[in-house]
Design an enzyme around this catalytic site. Structure first.
Site, PDB file in Angstrom:
ATOM      1  CG  ASP A  64      -1.704   1.130   1.463  1.00 59.87           C
ATOM      2  OD1 ASP A  64      -2.268   1.559   0.459  1.00 59.87           O
ATOM      3  OD2 ASP A  64      -1.803   1.625   2.592  1.00 59.87           O
ATOM      4  CG  ASP A  68      -1.455   2.168   6.800  1.00 62.35           C
ATOM      5  OD1 ASP A  68      -1.877   1.947   5.659  1.00 62.35           O
ATOM      6  OD2 ASP A  68      -1.501   3.276   7.342  1.00 62.35           O
ATOM      7  CG  ASP A  84      -3.889  -1.539   3.006  1.00 64.73           C
ATOM      8  OD1 ASP A  84      -4.126  -1.327   1.811  1.00 64.73           O
ATOM      9  OD2 ASP A  84      -3.410  -0.702   3.784  1.00 64.73           O
TER      10      ASP A  84
END
Lengths: 1105, 338
Positions: free
Chosen positions: A381, A752, A756
């Site tokens: 990410d 995080d 995700d």
């Protein structure tokens, strides 16, 4: 399916739904044993051992005492059953505590203290400040006159900020004294696990208000395990209870992940099993033939002329039992033990503690550390993972004027400050949108400062920036916002909030200026979501250029816009909005559609640019890992330019001449297909050159590509080492992981945020960053780390060591059991193929469980290369990735070694203990000591680094073997009474031992030396180099660099060509942050691309084979 | 998604910083030996240099042993008779006289062994057919279950039961040198542990060899098992199909070229299964009886070690290979596709 909840109805609701008893328990007292055993026996290995153990009960065929198998088997089962039972007991205790907690609830019209487990659906429950919510409630009243309350949802989604919850409009204004008499009906969906959605309707029965249906959303609920904060009291109706709450539905054990190493071990176990069957068959047939031709002549054996019907089976079954030790029963226990220790090493690692928050790394999944060493693809990410997710408002462009370009901080820009002071209307509007158009909750602190609680970091940054420019958002009083501008208070009433969704990519609020009574629509959002909605007359070119420029700097941009609304228009729309909000079907879609109707003809005010700084050490980490042959894909919800800029600044793609970015875009299927084909073509051509090619795709094109051109996209995924996927949704992230997994790559997903989670759960390894977006990702992940840079250490140090150690441990476990098994087979050849065991039960059991397990367990401390060397030469990870240390051919080596050692031990022993010395018990101990001596030296030879513990384990084990056997030999009741003393007094015993050691180890050492010196692997060379000391290579030591954005003041030229040619040629040739390579110009440094290509081509080969 | 109980973890985790210790940080001081040519060659030379003398010593010890082996099973049967029938018959005269010549001086004690070849004392059915508990304690007389098929006769327990005891070797030997009888010491031929513990001093043979099939030797029912040393020796089963068992000792020197006359009672049936019976007279040294295997093994292995060491030295001289040479580290060369 719908659920009808009758509020406060004591008769109806009781029978239909479950009570609020929470049960996380897997077992009950009664079903524990059968259920646990059933679970354990669903594994093949355990079934095998059980079968063997059962066969051993048949004394006709058992070579040894059944206890030698039953003992370890029961031990293993008991250990894991105890662990399960203990966990379950703890769950029971915590359940019990939660169930017996006292809560206030209404019973038969009276408020009473009852236990939490007695709450039924439909009951009204009272909560006080800081109470935990006992079940899922629909709010009907709070202490707040506006019907607001605040909850902390950390236990649910990990987000630590306060969220506001509001009572449904129908319940507004019900008197406190009447609340417990409320009757009504709530229609809500069947329980599900979506904690972001709750689409229900409420209808109160007379005398409470009219019969109007009132929509209820997640905003009107209090979910189980949240905490009530900053609110004196709140009460609500229980809608889901017990295990049917949202939280209860999300519970459940995620599927256990199986590492590649485990899969390989299973495969090898299968191979050994087949080998064992073959051996058993051959020996069984030979045994039966020998019996019929020879054994019947042996009068002293007294074979009956006619045996029972199963006579032919007896000898094969005996051999099956004799050979059963080929599959070591200890391997599972040993592996579980060492894996637990690998995980502990990660938890303990001081170098992976985030000093800022002092968060240590944590391995939630203790079973998959080896996979870390075999990662081939990392999907990351961007926001919060690569960047700090600490948003700071840096620049803005208000009606064509750029602020903050010179000094890099708009707040300090004199021009802007002056513009604010002179109350330039555009600027004021801009600031107003910044301050109001959000869902931020300001909290006054004791010392007068204001703390902003925001769900989005962007909003927080904007509100802070507005406050910095004297537009201070002071108070939120229900729907009324107090803005303090230059010491005068302006009040706005928020009429509607058009919330942000990842599809709409914008959010708006409708506010009423309390002084003038005018209505405004304030919007903010991504450029492509806002700019098309601009009023027809307005020129948006400046703004899109500003967006372009800012995103080239890697800044996040938000477009701010507003529009004055007519009263009529708003009223009309408001009705539609209410209706959409109470829709039970497709509510999201309908709301979006209704919002669309209001968000048009906007007057664009400007562009705000927010900086999200790269985390420390991100470029170095990515560079190192890319050198290690790991490919990176960046999956972000951010826009393309920002994503590309971040990708460049963190070494994701190399800058020009080497790097090349290929864009895939298009809005229709055809465009996407053409673009995809062009990119594929370029990829195929360039794949032979040492070029660094990456493709960039956005969510829209990805959707089409995945749906209609799956095959082409798959090929692209195979060819491309790097990809940047922007504007992707959480489910697309998961899809991409799935795609790479289907290509049989080992994937690691790191992120995080809540978006995700799916990708993290999908990937082979999920790593969560315990960051600012909450702990949601970190909780779902297998590993959680504080900062992205620890990933390097996690993979290169922990992953690599774990893989190496497990590779050795598992193969060694097979080696030692094969060794003893071969000896049994050889012995059966000279004992009339009758299935006599050379070893007694105690020795056999102790050999597997004790003598050979302890030294190898200490192998968890073994380090082939020092951590520093590995960090300097991350390419070495290739050996783990390609599985070079544990595969059928290395296993064949160990197999051969055990065969060779078995021959050495057996031949030497039967020759030196021939004739008058050939006593069964003695020979058995001689052979066993031979094996023990050999295994000590094998472990010693395979150990790369000896710590004191290893010396203790290896040599101590050898001593322990003698001590134990002396003790056993001193017991008159044991079968081997005095044997060991006799042997140790004989010089020939010791002479035999040394002969075995030298004859067994000599060739192994010679071969190893030859390979080590003349056919060295890279690991060997590095070890040698490490030994020589000094700087190992002139090749790049990666030094930490300061962050990119702080150094750059000058803006980039905005003249980035918009050519949509497939080959995005002039990529950053003039960009200053392009030259971020750490090596000197002369260094011959093109190896990592080719290396990674090699590694992947090798990996392909491996998979083809 | 994780479950609810973990909710308090993050806060507690933060406070719990990992404690520093060399173990937890995997930083225990370690020595990392690597296989340098010096180390390896030295090891091989050292092993060779140590092994060859030991080998020579063992070999000479084995050579010093004087051993007379006489196979008598074929010669002790009249050639015109069917062997099995002859040996099984009660009426035939099984006495057989052999003369052995002492090749070298044999110093006392001279051990007398009988050697059986192709006799599977390690056969599973045979090995298992004994009851150690019964042998130890008279109260366990009835524990005969492992002894099938020689467990009971007329439903009375056999002591000692089982195939091993039942097939007791029963050839006897008498020795004389030039007309003078050599006394054979049959005391202490069994292990002390067997006499003192494994076989009870209060256990007397019962119902032994009373069944329809008679196996080997019989036992005197008045002597406790612990003193029946021939039985004790026999019941230490041999691991190999060819084995020697101690028969007794001659406690006097035998001079070279002396002729020993042995009177053999050839009772034991080794003919049915093609076994061989041998009489062995042997002296002993520190290494045991005559067995050149260890000596030869040591010399061979020692020689091989020296050979390997030489090869490695030569290889090192011809094709020296610098250690840790970065030029071999190029990640491009030798594509790892092998």
């Amino acid at each position: 399916m719908k659920r009808c909840v009758y509020i406060n109805d004591d008769d109806l609701s009781h029978d239909i739904y479950c009570d609020n008893r929470i049960s996380n328990r897997k077992y009950t007292v009664w079903n524990f044993l059968p259920k646990n055993l059933w679970e354990q026996f669903s594994r093949f290995m355990n079934q095998y051992f059980l079968l063997i153990a059962c066969l051993q009960l048949w004394s006709l065929i058992t070579p040894v005492n059944p206890a030698s198998t039953w003992g370890p088997l029961i031990l293993i089962f008991a250990v894991s059953a105890t662990k399960e039972a203990w966990d379950d007991y703890n769950r029971y205790l915590s359940d019990k505590k939660a169930n017996e907690k006292e809560v206030w609830a209404v019973r038969h019209g009276v408020k009473k203290h009852i236990q939490a487990q007695d709450i039924h659906v439909g009951n009204i429950v009272w909560l006080r400040e800081n109470d935990e919510v006992p079940c899922d409630l629909v709010l009907i009243g709070t202490s707040d006159p506006q019907g607001l309350c605040y909850v902390e949802t950390a236990a649910l989604d990990g987000e630590t900020d306060l969220k506001t919850r509001v009572i449904p409009s129908a319940c507004m204004g019900i008197d406190f004294d009447l609340l417990h008499k409320v009757k009504g009906l709530i229609e809500c969906p069947e329980p599900d696990k979506d904690i972001r959605r709750f689409d229900a309707n409420l209808r109160l029965f007379p005398p409470f208000l009219d019969n109007d249906v009132c929509p209820i959303t997640i905003k009107n609920t209090l979910l189980q395990s949240c905490y009530l904060r900053n609110t004196e009291w709140a009460c609500g109706v229980a809608v889901y209870t017990g295990n049917e709450t949202k939280l209860g539905m999300t519970r459940g054990v995620p599927e256990p992940k199986l590492t590649a190493v485990d899969a390989m071990i299973d495969k090898l176990t299968g191979a050994i099993f087949v080998f064992q069957l073959v051996v058993v068959m051959v020996l069984g047939v030979a045994g039966n033939i020998w019996k019929d031709t020879e054994a019947r002549k042996l009068w002293y054996v007294e074979y009956p002329t006619k045996g029972p019907w199963y006579e032919l089976l007896v000898i094969p079954l005996r051999f099956e039992l004799l050979c059963s030790i080929m599959i070591p029963i200890s391997i599972k226990v040993s592996l579980d033990l060492v894996k637990g220790l690998y995980a502990k090493f990660i938890d303990w690692d001081n170098k992976m503690v985030d000093q800022e928050t002092s968060t240590p790394a944590h391995a939630a999944n203790t079973a998959i550390s080896e996979d870390l060493g075999q990662v081939e693809y990392i999907l990351t990410d961007k926001t919060g993972t690569l960047t700090e997710n600490q948003m700071i408002f840096k620049r803005c462009c208000i009606s064509g004027t750029f602020y903050g370009n010179e000094i890099g901080d708009a707040l300090k820009d004199e021009d802007l400050v002056n513009a604010v002071a002179t109350r330039s209307p555009d600027v004021i509007h801009f600031l107003t949108v910044m301050a109001i158009c959000n869902t931020v909750v300001p909290i006054q602190r004791q010392n007068g400062t204001i703390l902003y609680k925001a769900q989005s970091q962007d909003e927080e940054a904007l509100v802070h920036a507005a406050a910095g420019l004297h537009m201070v958002f002071v108070k939120k009083n229900g729907n009324v916002l107090d803005i303090n501008f230059n010491a005068s208070v302006i009040q706005y009433e928020v009429l509607d909030t058009l919330e942000f969704t990842s599809d709409r990519k914008r959010m708006s609020v409708v506010v009423k200026d309390c002084q003038s009574g005018k209505l405004f629509l304030l919007s903010k959002g991504a450029d492509e979501a806002i700019l098309p909605c601009a009023s027809t007359g307005q020129q948006t070119r400046t703004f899109s250029e500003a967006v372009e420029q800012y995103s080239q700097l890697g800044l996040r941009t938000l477009c701010l816009a507003w529009r004055e609304l007519e009263e009529d228009e708003y009223q009309e729309w408001s009705l539609m909005f209410k209706e959409a909000n109470s829709a039970l079907v497709d509510r999201d879609w309908r709301i979006a559609e209704v919002c669309q109707r209001l968000e048009h003809h906007l007057q664009i005010l400007g562009v705000a640019a927010i900086e999200d700084r790269l985390q420390d050490g991100v470029p170095e980490t990515i560079e190192t890992l890319r050198k290690a042959g790991i490919n990176f894909w960046m999956l972000t919800g951010d826009k393309q330019n920002t994503a590309i800029q971040i990708a460049l600044s963190c070494n994701f793609v190399s800058p020009e001449p080497k790097g090349q970015l290929l864009l895939i875009n298009g809005k229709t299927g055809d465009e996407v297909r053409q673009s995809l084909e062009r990119v594929l073509l370029t990829m195929r051509i360039t794949s032979s050159e040492p070029k660094d090619v990456a493709f960039v795709i956005d969510g829209w094109a990805l959707e089409i590509a995945l749906k209609h051109h799956h095959k082409a996209f798959m090929e692209l995924a195979l060819l491309s080492k790097t990809a940047i996927c922007c504007r992707v949704t959480p489910s697309q992230k998961a899809q991409l992981v799935e795609l790479l997994k289907s290509c049989e790559y080992r994937t690691l997903a790191i992120g995080d945020g809540g978006n995700d989670v799916r990708m993290i759960q999908q990937a082979h390894i999920g790593v969560g960053i315990s960051g600012r977006e909450g702990l949601q990702a970190a909780r779902a992940a297998d590993y959680s780390i504080g900062k992205f840079r620890f990933l390097k250490r996690l993979i290169l140090v922990h992953g690599r060591y774990s893989y190496n150690r497990t590779a050795f441990l598992s193969q060694y476990s097979f080696y030692k059991s094969l060794l003893i098994c071969f000896i049994q087979i050889f012995f059966s050849l000279i004992s009339g193929v009758s299935g006599t065991s050379l070893f007694n039960s105690v020795s056999l059991m102790a050999y597997n469980v004790f003598y050979t397990s302890v030294p190898v367990l200490v192998n968890v401390l073994d380090k082939d290369l020092s951590e520093r060397t590995v960090m300097q030469h991350p390419q070495i990870l290739f050996y783990c990735q390609a599985g070079r240390l544990l595969n059928p051919s290395t296993f064949a080596g160990w197999f051969g070694r055990s065969l060779f050692h078995a021959i050495v031990v057996f031949v030497i022993c039967i020759h030196s203990y021939a004739f008058e010395k050939s006593e069964m018990e003695e020979l058995s101990m001689v052979v066993l000591s031979g094996c023990i001596w050999l295994q000590a030296f094998v472990v010693a030879l395979e150990t790369n680094s000896f710590t004191i513990l290893q010396h203790l384990a290896i040599w101590g084990n050898l001593v322990a073997f003698y001590v134990i056997n002396w003790i056993v030999s001193a017991l008159p009741s044991s079968g081997m009474y005095t044997i060991m003393f006799r042997l140790c007094r004989q010089p020939s015993y010791w002479i035999t031992m040394f002969l075995i050691v030298v004859a067994g180890m000599g060739p192994v050492l010679a071969l190893k030396y030859f390979r080590y010196t003349y056919r060295p692997s890279k690991i060997n060379i590095l070890r040698q180099a490490e030994r020589l000391g000094g700087p190992i290579l002139s090749l790049g030591n990666i030094e930490p660099q300061s962050r990119a954005f702080e150094k750059e003041v000058s803006p980039l030229s905005i003249s980035q060509p918009k050519s949509r040619s497939p080959v995005y040629e002039p990529l950053l040739s003039d960009s200053p942050n392009a030259i971020r390579r750490s090596f000197g110009p002369g260094a011959p440094f093109d190896f990592f691309q080719s290396q990674s290509r090699l590694s992947s081509s090798y990996a392909r080969n491996c998979k083809d084979n | 998604m994780s479950s609810g109980e973990g909710s308090s973890q993050p806060s507690s985790k933060k406070s719990r910083q990992p404690k520093y210790s060399r173990f937890t940080q995997q930083e225990l001081p370690a020595c990392k030996p690597i296989l340098t040519p010096g180390l390896v060659v030295t090891t091989f030379i050292l092993v060779g240099v140590i092994f060859i003398p030991i080998g020579l010593l063992s070999l000479s010890a084995s050579e010093r042993v004087v051993e007379i082996v006489d196979r008598y099973d074929e010669d002790c049967i009249p050639s015109d008779q069917e062997k099995t029938a002859f040996i099984q018959s009660d009426k035939t005269n099984k006495t057989c006289v052999r003369s052995l010549t002492v090749p070298k001086k044999m110093q006392h004690p001279v051990y007398i062994y009988y050697q059986l070849d192709n006799f599977y004392q390690n056969h599973r059915r045979y090995v298992k057919s004994r009851s150690d508990k019964q042998l130890r304690n008279p109260e366990n007389e009835d524990l005969t279950s492992p002894c099938e098929p020689e467990a009971r006769v007329d439903n009375k327990p056999i002591v000692p039961c089982g195939l091993v005891a039942w097939s007791l070797f029963n050839d006897t030997y008498g020795f004389s040198v030039s007309g003078m009888n050599l006394s054979v010491n049959k005391k202490d031929i069994a292990w002390d542990s067997d006499k003192n513990y494994k076989f009870g001093s209060k256990v007397y043979p019962k119902n032994f060899q009373q069944g329809s099939l008679i196996g080997g030797g019989k036992l005197d029912e008045k002597i406790p098992l612990s003193e029946q040393e021939d039985l004790l020796v026999w019941m230490r089963t041999a691991a190999l199909p060819s084995f020697r068992k101690l028969y007794g000792r001659i406690e006097q020197d035998l001079e070279a070229n002396e002729t020993i006359t042995v009177v053999i009672q050839n009772n034991y049936n080794a003919y049915a299964f093609g076994g061989k019976k041998k009489l062995v007279l042997s002296t002993t040294t520190w290494i045991g009886g005559k067995n050149s295997f260890l000596g030869l093994g040591y010399i061979t292995i020692g020689g091989l070690c020296l050979f390997i060491a030489t090869t490695f030295i030569v290889m090192y001289l011809i094709k020296p290979r610098p250690y840790g040479d970065p030029s071999y580290l190029s990640w491009n060369r030798n594509p790892p596709g092998n």
